[in-house]
Motif scaffolding. Sequence first.
Motif, PDB file in Angstrom:
ATOM      1  N   ASP A   1       2.234  48.464  -3.503  1.00  0.00           N
ATOM      2  CA  ASP A   1       3.142  49.255  -2.666  1.00  0.00           C
ATOM      3  C   ASP A   1       4.485  48.555  -2.464  1.00  0.00           C
ATOM      4  OD1 ASP A   1       4.349  50.979  -0.892  1.00  0.00           O
ATOM      5  OD2 ASP A   1       2.593  51.191   0.404  1.00  0.00           O
TER       6      ASP A   1
ATOM      7  N   THR B   1      -1.510  58.440   0.474  1.00  0.00           N
ATOM      8  CA  THR B   1      -0.206  58.148   1.072  1.00  0.00           C
ATOM      9  C   THR B   1       0.526  59.429   1.459  1.00  0.00           C
ATOM     10  OG1 THR B   1       0.728  57.940  -1.163  1.00  0.00           O
ATOM     11  CG2 THR B   1       0.099  55.915  -0.039  1.00  0.00           C
TER      12      THR B   1
ATOM     13  N   VAL C   1      -1.525  49.661   1.672  1.00  0.00           N
ATOM     14  CA  VAL C   1      -0.391  50.597   1.643  1.00  0.00           C
ATOM     15  C   VAL C   1       0.060  50.890   3.068  1.00  0.00           C
ATOM     16  CG1 VAL C   1      -1.134  51.648  -0.529  1.00  0.00           C
ATOM     17  CG2 VAL C   1      -1.900  52.641   1.638  1.00  0.00           C
TER      18      VAL C   1
END
Length: 605
Positions: free
Chosen positions: A558, A336, A423
């Motif tokens: 997430d 991420t 995500v």
Amino acid sequence: MPKATNSDHAVRLTSLRAQLSEAGFDGFIVPRTDEHQGEYVPSQAQRLRWLSGFSGSAGLGVVLAEQAAIFVDGRYTIQVRQEVDESLFTYRHLIEEPASEWLEQKVQPGMKIAYDPWLQSEAQVKSLREGVEKAGGELVAALENPLDQVWSDQPARPSSKSMPYDMAHAGCSSKEKREEISRSLKSSGADCAVLSLPDSVAWLLNVRGEDVAHTPLVLSFAVVHADGEVQWFVDNEKITSETLSALDNMVEIAEPGALEGRLAAFAKAGKKVLIDPATCPERVATVLEQNGAKLVRAMDPCQRPKARKNPVELDGLRASHIRDGAAMVRFLKWVTETALTRAGTDDPVTEMEAANRLLEFRKEVPLFRDLSFDTISGAGPNGAICHYKVTEESSLPLNRDEIFLIDSGGQFLDGTTDITRTVIIGAANDEMKDRFTRVLKGHIALATAKFPKGTSGMQLDSMARKPLWDAGLDYDHGTGHGVGCFLGVHEGPQRIGKNVSPAPLEPGVFLSNEPGYYKAGEYGIRIENLMIVREAGKMVGVEIPLYDFETVTLCPIDLRLVDRTIMTAEEVTWLNDYHARVRRELTPLLDDEHKTWLEEVTRPV
């Protein structure tokens, strides 16, 4: 297997048709499976892929003189169009447009359609035969596979070495398991049972191997008798001294070529032989019946005992998921942050790089032996391909404000893991949040379900779909599959889905919870945890015993994709409690940097 071109597949199809004509056949059935009906098959048995280019784990091809069709389920409807030339094969849905119906429409009276009886179960052949015969044709067993006769560079059969599976992880000796199966056979009235599923053999004998990718199997057959004796039909070169010493004198080892003769001998001796019509090769049933055997058709007797994990296996599964969860935290922090930093540059993070990086994190985990399947690393539109397999050619960059789906797992000596996390790289739009939250609501509904003894997975399936159905949405795959213990990541008979389940859910059964949503050409969403069926705690006023689920997968969900406004108070409580448990269990395995990150991404909502 080297990647072939459309022209290569056209030549192969022409060669197969010529071979069929020479043998007097008008068509041939090409399954994706091998003689063990496995999802993961060795290179030597990848016949459908060699012929058509389709690399998925479930499919069927039918070849006639002038036309051909390929049948895949909902997981592969996008993938098959990317891999298979439409001018060579018509695309069909394996469930909604089955091969039997296509054959009924396309076969002409008098046609002979061939099949390999080692590659089809009794149940499969019955369905195919009905379609062919309704059209006035004949379904014919071909003991020499015509496709193998034209596959000139077909790989050799696998010959990896076996190994004993230690009691410290198995939790139950082979002798104890054979005694349990012995009791089961006696109660069914059978003298012996043919085991054609390698995972049943592996579980019964406490052996593992490396004959196929990502699943520690020894490809072999076995016959288990009501007195606990076993004949194991396996290539002698696969048997190590360690394996041999771990087996007792009730296990006889014989070469696979001896199987048909021994089956015939059992039949002539008047044995009642149990076979599973859903999984056992039709050839086995034919040999037994031709020699006068009395057949007992029932589920493979190892399937339900194998599905009910013993206390040692359950402890191992819990422990492996904690270690795997810590590896996933390291990965999610890296992907991420790094993907966002490098998005839009000349060096973006790619799907392939992400999959490889996750493998590196897992390799650092104690007791890790292999992936449990090829990692599904799907950015943007590739995430909408349920069983997408990244290649150097297909690998997309992880772009800003796009969804990234990672479905992966590990084979550890004490357990098998399978987890999907979705995500956002950057910021999500309102539609993404709505779809993700509906998937999460369905996941929570299943995770918190309570149900009585005898409940099947089919009865629970709609709980996971309702939040999507409320918005006119759905997904075209099952909601849950069984998982083995250092065995197959997909294991029967337990499952959760729209179709009839062959066995009820019972304590000790280990399976997935993975609703999803897929917008073709844009993104895919799936949230997958693994769960153990257990007896629910006592509750006031409850009149019947209830079961529920213990979630064992531990990894952040997430929160940037969560729309709090469409969640109930109970759902928010579940999410916060789950994240509190993730922090509690995983923090001891993390350094300060990852502890801080985990604290932030699992904050209460």
